[in-house]
Design a protein around this motif. Structure first.
Motif, PDB file in Angstrom:
ATOM      1  N   ASP A  76       0.882  -1.176   0.000  1.00 27.80           N
ATOM      2  CA  ASP A  76       0.000   0.000   0.000  1.00 27.80           C
ATOM      3  C   ASP A  76       0.917   1.222   0.000  1.00 27.80           C
ATOM      4  N   PRO A  77       0.413   2.434   0.125  1.00 31.76           N
ATOM      5  CA  PRO A  77       1.290   3.611   0.028  1.00 31.76           C
ATOM      6  C   PRO A  77       2.388   3.700   1.096  1.00 31.76           C
ATOM      7  N   VAL A  78       2.290   2.937   2.194  1.00 34.69           N
ATOM      8  CA  VAL A  78       3.296   3.066   3.256  1.00 34.69           C
ATOM      9  C   VAL A  78       4.028   1.761   3.550  1.00 34.69           C
ATOM     10  N   ARG A  79       3.642   0.643   2.934  1.00 39.08           N
ATOM     11  CA  ARG A  79       4.269  -0.638   3.241  1.00 39.08           C
ATOM     12  C   ARG A  79       4.786  -1.285   1.967  1.00 39.08           C
ATOM     13  N   TYR A  80       5.821  -2.091   2.133  1.00 38.29           N
ATOM     14  CA  TYR A  80       6.378  -2.791   0.975  1.00 38.29           C
ATOM     15  C   TYR A  80       7.069  -4.063   1.423  1.00 38.29           C
ATOM     16  N   LEU A  81       7.308  -4.953   0.458  1.00 45.07           N
ATOM     17  CA  LEU A  81       8.111  -6.145   0.673  1.00 45.07           C
ATOM     18  C   LEU A  81       9.517  -5.868   0.155  1.00 45.07           C
ATOM     19  N   SER A  82      10.541  -6.264   0.930  1.00 42.93           N
ATOM     20  CA  SER A  82      11.916  -6.032   0.488  1.00 42.93           C
ATOM     21  C   SER A  82      12.827  -7.078   1.128  1.00 42.93           C
ATOM     22  N   ASN A  83      14.134  -6.801   1.146  1.00 43.70           N
ATOM     23  CA  ASN A  83      15.101  -7.725   1.737  1.00 43.70           C
ATOM     24  C   ASN A  83      16.243  -6.926   2.358  1.00 43.70           C
ATOM     25  N   HIS A  84      17.249  -7.633   2.863  1.00 43.11           N
ATOM     26  CA  HIS A  84      18.314  -6.981   3.631  1.00 43.11           C
ATOM     27  C   HIS A  84      19.467  -6.457   2.781  1.00 43.11           C
ATOM     28  N   SER A  85      19.384  -6.493   1.473  1.00 40.15           N
ATOM     29  CA  SER A  85      20.507  -6.048   0.654  1.00 40.15           C
ATOM     30  C   SER A  85      20.810  -4.569   0.886  1.00 40.15           C
ATOM     31  N   SER A  86      22.098  -4.266   1.104  1.00 38.74           N
ATOM     32  CA  SER A  86      22.528  -2.877   1.296  1.00 38.74           C
ATOM     33  C   SER A  86      23.003  -2.231   0.007  1.00 38.74           C
ATOM     34  N   GLY A  87      23.282  -3.054  -1.012  1.00 39.13           N
ATOM     35  CA  GLY A  87      23.839  -2.532  -2.257  1.00 39.13           C
ATOM     36  C   GLY A  87      25.344  -2.358  -2.235  1.00 39.13           C
ATOM     37  N   LYS A  88      25.999  -2.658  -1.097  1.00 34.61           N
ATOM     38  CA  LYS A  88      27.431  -2.378  -0.961  1.00 34.61           C
ATOM     39  C   LYS A  88      28.277  -3.166  -1.959  1.00 34.61           C
ATOM     40  N   MET A  89      27.915  -4.428  -2.214  1.00 37.56           N
ATOM     41  CA  MET A  89      28.716  -5.230  -3.148  1.00 37.56           C
ATOM     42  C   MET A  89      28.578  -4.692  -4.563  1.00 37.56           C
ATOM     43  N   GLY A  90      27.356  -4.364  -4.976  1.00 37.58           N
ATOM     44  CA  GLY A  90      27.153  -3.832  -6.318  1.00 37.58           C
ATOM     45  C   GLY A  90      27.859  -2.509  -6.535  1.00 37.58           C
ATOM     46  N   TYR A  91      27.810  -1.645  -5.529  1.00 34.86           N
ATOM     47  CA  TYR A  91      28.474  -0.348  -5.643  1.00 34.86           C
ATOM     48  C   TYR A  91      29.991  -0.509  -5.613  1.00 34.86           C
ATOM     49  N   ALA A  92      30.483  -1.471  -4.828  1.00 34.02           N
ATOM     50  CA  ALA A  92      31.923  -1.753  -4.826  1.00 34.02           C
ATOM     51  C   ALA A  92      32.367  -2.240  -6.200  1.00 34.02           C
ATOM     52  N   LEU A  93      31.545  -3.074  -6.835  1.00 35.07           N
ATOM     53  CA  LEU A  93      31.866  -3.546  -8.189  1.00 35.07           C
ATOM     54  C   LEU A  93      31.884  -2.389  -9.178  1.00 35.07           C
ATOM     55  N   ALA A  94      30.927  -1.481  -9.053  1.00 39.55           N
ATOM     56  CA  ALA A  94      30.878  -0.328  -9.957  1.00 39.55           C
ATOM     57  C   ALA A  94      32.120   0.538  -9.802  1.00 39.55           C
ATOM     58  N   SER A  95      32.497   0.801  -8.542  1.00 45.54           N
ATOM     59  CA  SER A  95      33.683   1.613  -8.279  1.00 45.54           C
ATOM     60  C   SER A  95      34.938   0.938  -8.818  1.00 45.54           C
ATOM     61  N   ALA A  96      35.060  -0.370  -8.588  1.00 42.12           N
ATOM     62  CA  ALA A  96      36.238  -1.109  -9.050  1.00 42.12           C
ATOM     63  C   ALA A  96      36.289  -1.180 -10.572  1.00 42.12           C
ATOM     64  N   ALA A  97      35.124  -1.374 -11.208  1.00 40.94           N
ATOM     65  CA  ALA A  97      35.077  -1.447 -12.670  1.00 40.94           C
ATOM     66  C   ALA A  97      35.505  -0.117 -13.291  1.00 40.94           C
ATOM     67  N   LYS A  98      35.076   0.980 -12.689  1.00 33.28           N
ATOM     68  CA  LYS A  98      35.500   2.293 -13.174  1.00 33.28           C
ATOM     69  C   LYS A  98      37.003   2.460 -13.022  1.00 33.28           C
ATOM     70  N   ARG A  99      37.519   2.009 -11.888  1.00 32.86           N
ATOM     71  CA  ARG A  99      38.958   2.096 -11.634  1.00 32.86           C
ATOM     72  C   ARG A  99      39.745   1.277 -12.650  1.00 32.86           C
ATOM     73  N   LEU A 100      39.160   0.156 -13.145  1.00 33.28           N
ATOM     74  CA  LEU A 100      39.838  -0.693 -14.114  1.00 33.28           C
ATOM     75  C   LEU A 100      39.587  -0.267 -15.550  1.00 33.28           C
ATOM     76  N   GLY A 101      38.964   0.900 -15.739  1.00 33.59           N
ATOM     77  CA  GLY A 101      38.851   1.476 -17.075  1.00 33.59           C
ATOM     78  C   GLY A 101      37.508   1.366 -17.748  1.00 33.59           C
TER      79      GLY A 101
END
Length: 421
Positions: free
Chosen positions: A210-235
């Protein structure tokens, strides 16, 4: 002789902005400028007010052949805004020495002098060479600040260990000028993903009830963002399709923010044709409520039933495309990790899968640490527990190697087909 010539060309015509902060190691910076210029770089120097107490602007101007910049508002600069002019000029920004004070200010995004302001204003990669007393380096605050910078894609060069000006012995010495020049040269030459476009999904999705509730999970996104940062660093040229996270977009990456699995699918399908490599790191909800109630559901009964319907399988859809990229999936498992990971690799026709055991409390979701078991059709490797940014670099090395092998195999098949005709 030939080897020396090739080495020198790695920094040839690279615009390096050297930021010098207040510390005794600043006396080594004229030699650092000379070492960088010997490798073909163009060098301009910015001094903080305290750095002027340790090294002469005139000496740095003499060795660099360029005026030394010190003032945030410079009448001699374009539109009197030296930080913008220098930020646009720089291909790389090197802070050496980087004092504990400057590292702290950089971590919180302060912009109260020329050097800190241009660090915010530039899109160039940042490289930081810490230099301080060993106890200051070991302090919790300093280590947290360094972790923050690392998470944003800042490259940390050093420090070295040894005797310090105060008489202490331990970590905190700035790397020697030759070591810094060689480290920067290595970073700029060892970029196996240069010219590659990578699309990464990261974080959780939220499936509205509904407008105030949702289903989700515990993912913080840290691994995906670390991959993005590392991929940029590798060109690589990097685009992140991200669910809701409390993370800053890594420098130089494009981020498309989404909420639900359907939003993520739409964004991925609009971008995937441009990608050479797709990494599905997001924890996409498998199911969503069949209906989203338009008004907040009131607590009126002891029980409430939700009807859930299956979300699209983004990873499978990307892998099924006729002109698909190299597809890497993730598997978060709590048991039989290898069995389930290999099944997912085969069933979804992936090129590679990285699996982690999220039943362990110190790694995985919401942790700074992780460990991965990586599988592909003809092999496997294990990446032991370490911080997610170091792990991301290791995983991308494996991805780059397997991606190149696949490209080479495709090229050989094309050559064979051309010969047969």
């Amino acid at each position: 002789m030939q080897t020396g010539f090739v080495s020198m060309q790695r920094l040839n015509e690279t615009n390096i902005l050297l930021g010098v902060t207040g510390g005794i190691a600043a006396y080594k910076t004229p030699d650092l400028v000379r070492k960088l210029k010997a490798k073909g770089a163009n060098v301009r120097v910015v001094l903080t007010p305290s750095a002027k107490e340790f090294v002469s602007p005139l000496a740095l101007q003499a060795v660099s052949g360029e005026p030394v910049s010190m003032e945030l508002l410079d009448p001699a600069a374009e539109a009197a805004m030296g930080h913008i002019e220098l930020a646009k000029w720089a291909d790389q920004v090197l802070i050496a020495p980087a004092s504990a004070n400057f590292i702290a200010r950089l971590a919180v995004g302060m912009a109260d002098d020329l050097l800190s302001t241009l660090c915010l204003a530039t899109s160039a990669p940042l490289h930081v060479a810490p230099a301080m007393n060993q106890q200051m380096y070991r302090a919790v605050a300093t280590q947290q600040n360094l972790a923050t910078l690392r998470s944003r894609g800042v490259n940390l060069l050093g420090p070295a260990e040894g005797e310090q000006a105060c008489g202490d012995v331990g970590p905190g010495r700035m790397l020697e000028p030759q070591e810094l020049a060689e480290a920067l040269e290595h970073l700029l030459s060892d970029r196996p993903l240069t010219g590659t476009k990578i699309l990464i999904t990261a974080g959780p999705t939220r499936e509205a009830i509904d407008p105030v509730r949702y289903l989700s999970n515990h993912s913080s996104g840290k691994m995906g963002y670390a991959l993005a940062s590392a991929a940029k660093r590798l060109g690589a040229e990097v685009t992140i399709v991200s669910g809701p996270v409390a993370l800053s977009t890594p420098a130089g990456c494009q981020c498309i923010a989404v909420q639900s699995a359907l939003d993520m699918r739409k964004a991925v399908m609009s971008e995937v044709a441009k990608a050479d490599i797709f990494i599905g790191c997001a924890a996409v909800a498998d199911y969503r409520p069949a209906q989203q109630v338009e008004q907040k559901i009131k607590k009126s009964r002891d029980e409430m039933q939700l009807t859930l319907i299956k979300n699209p399988d983004i990873l499978s859809e990307v892998a099924a495309l006729p002109n698909r990229p190299f597809v890497v999936g993730f598997a978060a498992e709590t048991q039989d990790l290898e069995h389930y990971a290999r099944d997912k690799l085969s069933r979804k026709r992936l090129d590679m899968i990285a699996a982690n055991d999220v039943s362990k409390q110190n790694i995985g979701f919401n942790s700074e640490q992780n460990a991965l078991s990586v599988f592909w059709p003809s092999g496997e490797t294990k990446l032991p527990e370490c911080d997610k940014h170091s792990l991301a670099l290791q995983l991308l090395d494996v991805i780059a190697e397997q991606y190149k092998e696949k490209q080479d195999a495709q090229d050989r098949r094309k050559d064979t087909g051309s010969t047969n005709r």
